[in-house]
Design an enzyme around this catalytic site. Structure first.
Site, short mmCIF file in Angstrom:
data_model
loop_
_atom_site.label_atom_id
_atom_site.label_comp_id
_atom_site.label_asym_id
_atom_site.label_seq_id
_atom_site.Cartn_x
_atom_site.Cartn_y
_atom_site.Cartn_z
N HIS A 116 -11.35 18.85 5.59
CA HIS A 116 -11.14 19.94 6.55
C HIS A 116 -12.50 20.16 7.21
O HIS A 116 -13.54 20.00 6.56
CB HIS A 116 -10.77 21.25 5.88
CG HIS A 116 -9.49 21.25 5.09
ND1 HIS A 116 -9.44 20.84 3.78
CD2 HIS A 116 -8.24 21.64 5.41
CE1 HIS A 116 -8.20 20.97 3.34
NE2 HIS A 116 -7.45 21.45 4.30
N ASP B 73 -14.77 22.15 5.08
CA ASP B 73 -15.28 21.51 3.85
C ASP B 73 -16.62 20.86 4.16
O ASP B 73 -17.57 20.93 3.40
CB ASP B 73 -14.38 20.37 3.35
CG ASP B 73 -12.96 20.78 3.10
OD1 ASP B 73 -12.74 21.96 2.79
OD2 ASP B 73 -12.08 19.90 3.22
N GLU C 22 2.21 18.06 7.49
CA GLU C 22 2.41 18.04 6.03
C GLU C 22 3.34 19.18 5.61
O GLU C 22 2.98 20.35 5.71
CB GLU C 22 1.03 18.20 5.36
CG GLU C 22 1.07 18.14 3.86
CD GLU C 22 -0.33 18.19 3.24
OE1 GLU C 22 -1.26 17.60 3.81
OE2 GLU C 22 -0.47 18.84 2.19
N GLU D 93 3.49 15.37 0.45
CA GLU D 93 2.74 15.69 -0.78
C GLU D 93 3.72 15.92 -1.93
O GLU D 93 4.68 16.70 -1.81
CB GLU D 93 1.87 16.93 -0.56
CG GLU D 93 1.14 17.35 -1.83
CD GLU D 93 -0.02 18.30 -1.58
OE1 GLU D 93 -0.64 18.22 -0.50
OE2 GLU D 93 -0.31 19.10 -2.47
N ASP E 100 0.07 12.69 0.21
CA ASP E 100 -0.90 13.40 -0.63
C ASP E 100 -0.39 13.24 -2.05
O ASP E 100 0.63 13.85 -2.44
CB ASP E 100 -1.00 14.88 -0.24
CG ASP E 100 -2.04 15.12 0.85
OD1 ASP E 100 -2.56 14.12 1.41
OD2 ASP E 100 -2.35 16.28 1.14
N ASP F 112 1.55 25.55 -6.75
CA ASP F 112 0.97 24.28 -6.36
C ASP F 112 -0.21 23.97 -7.28
O ASP F 112 -1.35 24.30 -6.96
CB ASP F 112 0.51 24.45 -4.90
CG ASP F 112 0.27 23.15 -4.19
OD1 ASP F 112 0.64 22.09 -4.73
OD2 ASP F 112 -0.28 23.19 -3.07
N ASP G 144 -1.48 21.12 -8.10
CA ASP G 144 -2.33 20.02 -7.59
C ASP G 144 -2.99 19.22 -8.72
O ASP G 144 -4.21 18.99 -8.69
CB ASP G 144 -3.42 20.58 -6.66
CG ASP G 144 -2.91 20.89 -5.27
OD1 ASP G 144 -1.86 20.35 -4.88
OD2 ASP G 144 -3.56 21.68 -4.56
N ASP H 229 -4.89 14.61 -3.18
CA ASP H 229 -4.98 16.07 -2.97
C ASP H 229 -4.73 16.72 -4.34
O ASP H 229 -3.68 17.33 -4.57
CB ASP H 229 -3.95 16.51 -1.92
CG ASP H 229 -4.22 17.91 -1.42
OD1 ASP H 229 -5.13 18.56 -1.97
OD2 ASP H 229 -3.54 18.35 -0.48
C1 XUL Z 1 -2.42 22.69 0.60
C2 XUL Z 1 -2.63 21.30 0.99
C3 XUL Z 1 -3.75 21.08 1.96
C4 XUL Z 1 -3.49 20.02 2.97
C5 XUL Z 1 -4.57 19.89 4.01
O1 XUL Z 1 -1.41 22.85 -0.33
O2 XUL Z 1 -1.99 20.40 0.53
O3 XUL Z 1 -4.89 20.77 1.22
O4 XUL Z 1 -3.32 18.77 2.38
O5 XUL Z 1 -4.82 21.09 4.66
CO CO Z 2 -2.01 18.34 0.82
#
Ligand code: XUL
Ligand code: CO
Length: 435
Positions: A101, A104, A232, A268, A296, A307, A309, A339
Site C-alpha cells: 500500500h 506501507d 478484491e 483472498e 491473496d 480475518d 490472516d 496476505d
Molecule cells: C484486508 C486485505 C488488504 C488487501 C489490500 O483484509 O486483504 O490487505 O489485500 O488492501
Molecule cells: Co488481501
C-alpha cells in the site's frame, strides 16, 4: 544489502527428507510441472504490510514484534530501513515479487503534498533496490482505510471532500505503481460499505464507487499504466456490510456500471470463508467469468469469525485452489500474495521465514498434487460422464434452439429420468490417494 536477518543466507530447496527448517521441502522453483516451472506457476509475493510493518498489536495489548528496522525515530529513516529489510527478506526467501500500500512504503506527512513527496522519495529508494535485486512489484494499492478521514469510507463517502482526497491519493499510488513496473493495481474497498441504513443511501454510494473506478480507468490510460486492475472481494470487516461482498457481487456491480472490461478479481482465501464460501468457490466463480486475476493466499480459523490472516498451510485447501488455477489456465499477470501475518506470539524475525516457507511449500505441494489429478483425468472423466446428456439431447437447448414444447416432446419419448449417484465420497476417496 541490509543485514536484518543475519542467521539466514538464502533459502534453498533441499527436498522432502530435509530436516532443515530453513529449507524448502517441496518448492523447487525450477521444477517443471505440466510444462511450466513452479516459479512461473506460483508467482509468489511478499505482503509489505504484514511481513514488514505488522507490530502484532491486538485489542488486548500492544505490539510484540522484534523488528530492528522499526527502531528509527524519524519516520522517513524508518521507511528506508523497512524497505531495506523488505528487499533483504524477499531476496533471501527467493521470491520474485512484493506488494504494497502507498502508506506501507512511505509515511503519511503533515499535508497531502508532504505525503506525496514522501511516497515519491520512497519510490526512488524502492526502484533502486528492485534494480539491485531483480525483485519486481506484483501490485500496488492505496490505503484508503487507516486514516480517520476515511471513517465513513473513501469512494463511497457521503462527503465529496473525502471522496476527492481518496481520488487524489489513488492518483499518486497508481503513478507509484507504474513507476515501479507494477504488473497489477489492486482495489480493496477498505471501508467501502455501511454500518446502518439509517444514515446511508446505498444506491448513491454505489454510483459514487462506479464513478471512482471509472476515473481510475481514465487515469491509467492517461499515464500509460498497462497493468491489470483487480478488485478484491471481502464481505465484512471493517464495515458490517462491505459493497465488494464476494466475486458474484463484484461481477454484477461491474456489469451494471459497464466497467467489466477493465477489471479482474483478486481472490483472498480468508475473505472467501468470511463470505460463507470456500476459497475454491470464489476462484471458480471468478474463473467462470474469465476474471480470475490474482490471489491473496492465507487462511482463516473456522472457530473464529474474523480475518485472522494466517499463513496458508492447509494442504487440502491448496490442492482445491490449485485445481481451479490450473483449470483456469493460470493467473496471467497475477500471482500468489501472502496476505498473511505471523501470530502475535511468533515475534522473532526468523518466524517470518518459517511462515513463508510453510506457505510456499503447501502451494508447491498443492500444485504437484493438482497437476497429478489433472493428468490422471479421473475428475474430468467423471464430469464428462455426468454431463453427457447435454452433448446429446441437451445440445439444442444450449444452442438456444429449443422450447418448453420440445422439452415436453422429449419427456413423452423418454419417460421418467434414471437418477445416478453423485458419488461424492467415492471421488473424495480417489482424491485422497493423490495426497
Ligand atoms: C484486508 C486485505 C488488504 C488487501 C489490500 O483484509 O486483504 O490487505 O489485500 O488492501
Ligand atoms: Co488481501
Amino acid at each position: 544489502m541490509a543485514d536484518y536477518f543475519p542467521e539466514v543466507t538464502k533459502i534453498i530447496f533441499e527436498g522432502r527428507d530435509s530436516k532443515n527448517p530453513l529449507a524448502f521441502k517441496w518448492y523447487n522453483p525450477t521444477q517443471s510441472v505440466l510444462g511450466k516451472s513452479m516459479e512461473e506457476h506460483l508467482r509468489f509475493a511478499v505482503a509489505y504490510w504484514h511481513t514488514l510493518k505488522n507490530q502484532g498489536g491486538d485489542p488486548f495489548g500492544e505490539g510484540t514484534m522484534d523488528r530492528a528496522w522499526n527502531g528509527f525515530s524519524d519516520p522517513m529513516d524508518r521507511a528506508r530501513a523497512t524497505c531495506d529489510a523488505a528487499f533483504e527478506f524477499v531476496s533471501k526467501l527467493g521470491v520474485s515479487y512484493y506488494c504494497f500500500h502507498d502508506r506501507d512504503l512511505a509515511p503519511e506527512g503533515a499535508s497531502f503534498s508532504e505525503s506525496c513527496d514522501n511516497l515519491e522519495q520512497m519510490v526512488t529508494h524502492a526502484a533502486d533496490l528492485q534494480k539491485q535485486t531483480g525483485i519486481k512489484l506484483l501490485w500496488g494499492t492505496a490505503n484508503l482505510f487507516s486514516n480517520p478521514r476515511y471513517a465513513h469510507g473513501a469512494g463511497t463517502n457521503p462527503d465529496f471532500h473525502v471522496f476527492a482526497y481518496a481520488a487524489a491519493q489513488v492518483k499518486h499510488a497508481m503513478s507509484a505503481t507504474r513507476e515501479l513496473g507494477g504488473e497489477n493495481y489492486v482495489f480493496w474497498g477498505g471501508r467501502e460499505g455501511y454500518e446502518t441504513l439509517l444514515n446511508t443511501r446505498l444506491k448513491q454510494e454505489q454510483d459514487q464507487m462506479a464513478a471512482f473506478f471509472s476515473m481510475c480507468v481514465d487515469y491509467a490510460k492517461e499515464i500509460g499504466f498497462t497493468g491489470q486492475f483487480l478488485i478484491e472481494p471481502k464481505p465484512k470487516e471493517p464495515t458490517k456490510h462491505q459493497y465488494d461482498f464476494d466475486s458474484a457481487t463484484i461481477l454484477n456491480f461491474l456489469q451494471t456500471y459497464d466497467l467489466i472490461d477493465h477489471f479482474k478479481l483478486n481472490i483472498e482465501a480468508n475473505h472467501a470463508t468470511l463470505a460463507g464460501h470456500t476459497f475454491e468457490h470464489e476462484l471458480t466463480v471468478a474463473a467462470a467469468a474469465g476474471k480470475l486475476g490474482s490471489m491473496d493466499v492465507n487462511r482463516g480459523d473456522p472457530l473464529l469469525g474474523w480475518d485472522t490472516d494466517q499463513f496458508p498451510t492447509d494442504l487440502y485447501s491448496a490442492v482445491y485452489a490449485m485445481l481451479e488455477v490450473l483449470s483456469a489456465g493460470g493467473l496471467g499477470s497475477g500471482g500468489m500474495n501472502f496476505d498473511a501475518k505471523v501470530r502475535r506470539a511468533s515475534f522473532e524475525p526468523i518466524d517470518l521465514f518459517y511462515a513463508h516457507i510453510g506457505g510456499m511449500d503447501a502451494f508447491a505441494r498443492g500444485l504437484v498434487i493438482a497437476a497429478n489429478i489433472i493428468e490422471d483425468g479421473f475428475l474430468e472423466d467423471f464430469k464428462e460422464q455426468r454431463y453427457q446428456s447435454w452433448a446429446d439431447g441437451g445440445a439444442a437447448v444450449l444452442a438456444g434452439q429449443s422450447s418448453l414444447d420440445t422439452c415436453e416432446e422429449y419427456i413423452k419419448t423418454h419417460g421418467e429420468p434414471v437418477v445416478p449417484s453423485g458419488r461424492q465420497e467415492y471421488l473424495e476417496n480417489i482424491l485422497n490417494t493423490f495426497i
